[in-house]
Design an enzyme around this catalytic site. Structure first.
Site, mmCIF file in Angstrom:
data_model
loop_
_atom_site.group_PDB
_atom_site.id
_atom_site.type_symbol
_atom_site.label_atom_id
_atom_site.label_comp_id
_atom_site.label_asym_id
_atom_site.label_seq_id
_atom_site.Cartn_x
_atom_site.Cartn_y
_atom_site.Cartn_z
ATOM 1 N N LYS A 9 0.814 -1.213 0.000
ATOM 2 C CA LYS A 9 0.000 0.000 0.000
ATOM 3 C C LYS A 9 0.857 1.278 0.000
ATOM 4 C CE LYS A 9 -3.478 -2.706 0.088
ATOM 5 N NZ LYS A 9 -3.296 -3.701 -0.956
HETATM 6 C C1 LIG Z 1 -8.973 -3.350 -2.455
HETATM 7 C C2 LIG Z 1 -8.478 -4.082 -1.238
HETATM 8 N N1 LIG Z 1 -9.341 -4.376 -0.239
HETATM 9 C C3 LIG Z 1 -8.948 -5.026 0.863
HETATM 10 C C4 LIG Z 1 -7.631 -5.429 1.029
HETATM 11 C C5 LIG Z 1 -7.248 -6.186 2.260
HETATM 12 O O1 LIG Z 1 -6.232 -5.576 2.998
HETATM 13 P P1 LIG Z 1 -5.278 -6.436 3.954
HETATM 14 O O2 LIG Z 1 -4.339 -7.205 3.099
HETATM 15 O O3 LIG Z 1 -4.587 -5.407 4.780
HETATM 16 O O4 LIG Z 1 -6.151 -7.306 4.757
HETATM 17 C C6 LIG Z 1 -6.704 -5.160 0.028
HETATM 18 C C7 LIG Z 1 -5.316 -5.614 0.166
HETATM 19 O O5 LIG Z 1 -4.626 -5.959 -0.753
HETATM 20 C C8 LIG Z 1 -7.141 -4.481 -1.141
HETATM 21 O O6 LIG Z 1 -6.290 -4.205 -2.145
#
Ligand SMILES: Cc1ncc(COP(=O)(O)O)c(C=O)c1O
Length: 394
Positions: free
Chosen positions: A188
């Site tokens: 991110k």
């Molecule tokens: C669009 C989107 N939603 C949710 C997530 C979930 O995040 P996390 O990996 O921190 O659980 C991601 C992670 O890649 C994402 O790109």
């Protein structure tokens, strides 16, 4: 391969971690009267809320848990339908599927975010919410989405996991809808390895999200609460070390976005010498994170050829994030009577088969963005990448 924040890990993050270790308090709660307790998690929540112009901020263990806490905060119940784009990360679906909600997929448009026209078509008497996903750092068309939500009395949960730092018409993403969920994973804009954040302006949503993330406790566990709790929660807490890293990264966020915008602007102007493609539509060009440069070719043949020449892939071939490549999600969609085969979302299939992600700040093969530049690329490297692209398009 990671997001821009990881390229800029430095002394600030290391010192912050050491400071927490020396204080000895690793849990988010500690003795408020002991100066050794640095309350990094609470500080992160305050700082991120301030950054987002939100009344409330909550730190969690991941973007996935932020989505789950947010959906429960909105009071969504098993059987409720939530409209989600057909191009997103699996967690946008799994977080709501685990709550018994029914994800109803909508097409994307040439911004690669949810198509407002298709949202309207997908509304049924069971629809309770919309989940716009600010995909690849590009804010969704929030004016149209909020007006549809208002017209049909729907709640809006913004998935901002790929868009920390993005804004839409001067407002930071996350507080345009009713609640917003962010990720701090390694891919991110800013990251602390893992972690998440939730923002909202609604005190009830905040209190519920807090309780869900911490065993039903009231915000910041003030005192003994026996007899007063009405939320059953789990443990999605963040710890002090991770929060310390996240704060150091948050302090760099504006500079990260500024740098990415400059680099992408240079890259785009040099790439424009090529023909047969366009840059994806940006719903607010001044609010996009610029983590990626996404191109859409006139034909899928040309897209495949250029991607192949550059050692990359078209988005539909890139694995993750494409509904048609998520067999586990398709199998669930089948069980709840939703369209569940490849080819069910023809507009999305067409766009993704002609599109390619070029890295600017997020270098991630899983997004189809294994080729391009990164936040530290020099002018000469940007020129070389653009030249390669122009040659490949010939
Ligand atoms: C669009 C989107 N939603 C949710 C997530 C979930 O995040 P996390 O990996 O921190 O659980 C991601 C992670 O890649 C994402 O790109």
């Amino acid at each position: 391969m990671s997001g821009p924040g990881a390229y800029w890990f430095g002394k600030e993050e290391m010192d912050a971690v050491m400071e927490v270790m020396q204080g000895g308090y690793l849990f988010r709660y500690g003795s408020e009267t002991d100066p050794k307790f640095l309350h990094k998690v609470s500080d992160l929540e305050k700082k991120f809320a301030e950054y987002s112009c939100a009344k409330f901020g909550l730190a969690t263990s991941s973007g996935t848990s932020s989505l789950l806490c947010s959906a429960l905060a909105l009071g969504l119940k098993p059987g409720d339908e939530i409209i989600v784009p057909a191009y997103t990360f699996v967690a946008s679906y799994s977080s709501v599927i685990f709550l018994g909600l029914v994800p109803v997929l909508a097409e994307i448009d040439e911004s690669l975010t949810i198509d407002p026209e298709d949202i309207e078509r997908k509304i049924t008497p069971r629809t309770k919410a919309i989940m716009p996903v600010h995909m690849l750092g590009n804010p969704c068309d929030m004016d149209r989405i909020m007006s549809i939500a208002k017209k049909h009395n729907l709640l809006v949960l913004e998935d901002c996991c790929q868009a920390a730092g993005a804004s839409y018409k001067g407002k930071k993403v996350g507080i345009i809808g009713h609640i917003g969920a962010f990720s701090l994973n390694i891919f991110k804009t800013i990251n602390s390895g893992d972690g998440g954040l939730v923002v909202t302006n609604n005190p009830d949503y905040y209190e519920t999200a807090f309780g869900v993330h911490d065993q039903g406790h009231k915000p910041r566990r003030l005192g003994v609460e026996v007899g007063t709790r009405n939320i059953l929660g789990l443990n999605f807490r963040l710890n002090e070390i991770t929060a310390a890293v996240a704060i150091a990264q948050l302090d760099k966020l504006d500079k990260i976005i500024f740098t990415l915008r400059e680099k992408r602007s240079k890259l785009k102007s040099l790439m424009s010498a090529a023909k047969g493609f366009k840059f994806r539509m940006l719903n607010d060009p001044s609010g996009d994170c610029a983590t990626l440069c996404t191109v859409i070719f006139d034909t899928r043949e040309q897209a495949a050829k250029v991607a192949n020449t550059l050692g990359s892939k078209t988005i539909d071939q890139s694995g993750w994030h494409v509904y048609a490549n998520m067999e586990h999600v398709l199998s669930h969609l089948k069980s709840v009577g939703q369209p569940h085969t490849k080819g069910s979302y023809t507009k999305t299939d067409d766009i993704l088969s002609r599109a390619m992600n070029i890295s600017v700040g997020v270098v991630d093969g899983g997004l189809g963005a294994g080729w391009g530049i990164n936040i530290n690329s020099t002018d000469a490297e940007i020129e070389a990448a653009a030249k390669q692209f122009v040659e490949a398009c010939k």
